[in-house]
Structure formats: C-alpha cells, structure tokens
Design a protein around this motif. Sequence first.
Motif, mmCIF file in Angstrom:
data_model
loop_
_atom_site.group_PDB
_atom_site.id
_atom_site.type_symbol
_atom_site.label_atom_id
_atom_site.label_comp_id
_atom_site.label_asym_id
_atom_site.label_seq_id
_atom_site.Cartn_x
_atom_site.Cartn_y
_atom_site.Cartn_z
ATOM 1 N N PHE A 33 -68.165 1.141 0.418
ATOM 2 C CA PHE A 33 -68.661 1.066 -0.712
ATOM 3 C C PHE A 33 -68.530 2.040 -1.269
ATOM 4 O O PHE A 33 -69.468 3.101 -0.531
ATOM 5 C CB PHE A 33 -69.727 0.431 -0.347
ATOM 6 C CG PHE A 33 -70.756 -0.087 -1.057
ATOM 7 C CD1 PHE A 33 -70.517 -1.239 -1.859
ATOM 8 C CD2 PHE A 33 -71.942 0.799 -1.772
ATOM 9 C CE1 PHE A 33 -71.325 -1.548 -3.626
ATOM 10 C CE2 PHE A 33 -72.527 0.226 -3.263
ATOM 11 C CZ PHE A 33 -71.768 -0.704 -3.428
ATOM 12 N N SER A 50 -65.104 -0.324 -4.083
ATOM 13 C CA SER A 50 -65.933 -0.551 -4.230
ATOM 14 C C SER A 50 -66.596 -1.830 -3.924
ATOM 15 O O SER A 50 -66.014 -3.281 -3.676
ATOM 16 C CB SER A 50 -66.497 -0.974 -5.651
ATOM 17 O OG SER A 50 -67.698 -1.661 -5.586
ATOM 18 N N GLY A 51 -67.219 -1.762 -2.652
ATOM 19 C CA GLY A 51 -67.173 -3.219 -2.041
ATOM 20 C C GLY A 51 -66.282 -3.985 -1.027
ATOM 21 O O GLY A 51 -65.244 -2.981 -0.308
ATOM 22 N N ASP A 100 -58.964 -7.366 -2.795
ATOM 23 C CA ASP A 100 -60.102 -7.134 -1.799
ATOM 24 C C ASP A 100 -59.816 -7.269 -0.004
ATOM 25 O O ASP A 100 -58.451 -8.322 0.037
ATOM 26 C CB ASP A 100 -60.948 -8.010 -2.528
ATOM 27 C CG ASP A 100 -61.984 -8.015 -3.706
ATOM 28 O OD1 ASP A 100 -61.763 -7.431 -3.892
ATOM 29 O OD2 ASP A 100 -63.132 -9.297 -3.223
ATOM 30 N N ASN A 103 -64.663 -8.529 4.528
ATOM 31 C CA ASN A 103 -65.749 -8.219 4.895
ATOM 32 C C ASN A 103 -65.904 -7.676 6.356
ATOM 33 O O ASN A 103 -64.723 -8.103 7.638
ATOM 34 C CB ASN A 103 -66.479 -8.763 4.768
ATOM 35 C CG ASN A 103 -67.358 -8.346 4.696
ATOM 36 O OD1 ASN A 103 -67.835 -6.895 4.353
ATOM 37 N ND2 ASN A 103 -68.871 -9.053 5.363
ATOM 38 N N HIS A 130 -67.493 -3.025 3.989
ATOM 39 C CA HIS A 130 -68.321 -4.175 3.691
ATOM 40 C C HIS A 130 -68.821 -4.062 2.514
ATOM 41 O O HIS A 130 -68.851 -3.050 1.748
ATOM 42 C CB HIS A 130 -69.152 -4.589 4.680
ATOM 43 C CG HIS A 130 -69.802 -3.292 5.110
ATOM 44 N ND1 HIS A 130 -70.574 -3.117 4.806
ATOM 45 C CD2 HIS A 130 -69.644 -1.867 6.052
ATOM 46 C CE1 HIS A 130 -71.726 -1.604 5.191
ATOM 47 N NE2 HIS A 130 -71.104 -1.186 5.642
ATOM 48 N N PHE A 131 -70.048 -5.239 2.470
ATOM 49 C CA PHE A 131 -70.718 -5.482 1.587
ATOM 50 C C PHE A 131 -71.425 -5.543 1.610
ATOM 51 O O PHE A 131 -72.435 -5.385 2.784
ATOM 52 C CB PHE A 131 -70.563 -6.627 -0.025
ATOM 53 C CG PHE A 131 -69.871 -8.026 1.022
ATOM 54 C CD1 PHE A 131 -68.824 -8.975 0.415
ATOM 55 C CD2 PHE A 131 -71.378 -8.057 1.651
ATOM 56 C CE1 PHE A 131 -69.389 -9.863 0.618
ATOM 57 C CE2 PHE A 131 -70.977 -10.158 2.438
ATOM 58 C CZ PHE A 131 -69.805 -10.110 1.674
#
Length: 131
Positions: A33, A50-51, A100, A103, A130-131
Amino acid sequence: MNGMVSRANWAARMGLGAVGVGLLLMAGAPSAFAGATGCNQRTCIDVEGSGLRVERIGASTTWNGDFTGHFHVWGGGIDQNSATQFWGYHQKYTIPVGRDLPNGSVLCAEGWEHTGGGMESRGRACVEVHF
C-alpha cells in the motif's frame, strides 16, 4: 442511543482494525500500500503503487551486495528474469506493471549469483499487495 452505540462500535472496530494491520505488518510481508520495500540477505524488492495498483517492481542488491547473475521476480501473475550481468549497488532491474494485482498477492525478488559450479541464491525479499 443507536447512533451512540454505532459510533462506539465503529470506534472499537477502527481501533482493533489498526491493531490488526500493525500486527500483520510486523509479522508478515510488508504491505505494498502506497509502495513498499524490503530486503533479505543481499536482495531487495521495491514496489511502487498504491493499494492494489502496482506501477513498477524493482529488484536490486544491498550495500556491498554486488554479484554477477540475475534476478527472478514473481507473484501476482508476474514471472520474469533479468538479464545475466554484474549487479552493483544503485543498479535496479525494473518491471513495468501498471495495473491492479489480486488482493493478497505476494511479490518476491530473488537474486541469483552465477558461480563456476552453478547458481547460488543471494536472498529472497517479498512484499504483500493488499488494501
């Protein structure tokens, strides 16, 4: 009263959530993150993003960790090897990603020194997305 209970529950959940995130970061692979870096033995990984969004993954050596060989970077649908060459401090093998990743993906970089008799691992560094 429901509003007060909801606020209290929310505050308690946020506090426990923050503790849980802190424990995960201390016990597991660092989170990617807002970007993450990590080193193991003579190999480092640097994830920019990010994320779940990963822009780039970099593999490099540590200070005084120079070697002649290659990096293997994998995880989250990525599986790439660098060219075999001399890798010194400040040299980085970079993989553009620009998407992306799932996750919980764990991204790893492993440095492989090429020796007269084969290859020897110079460390495996990993981070979790992961977020």
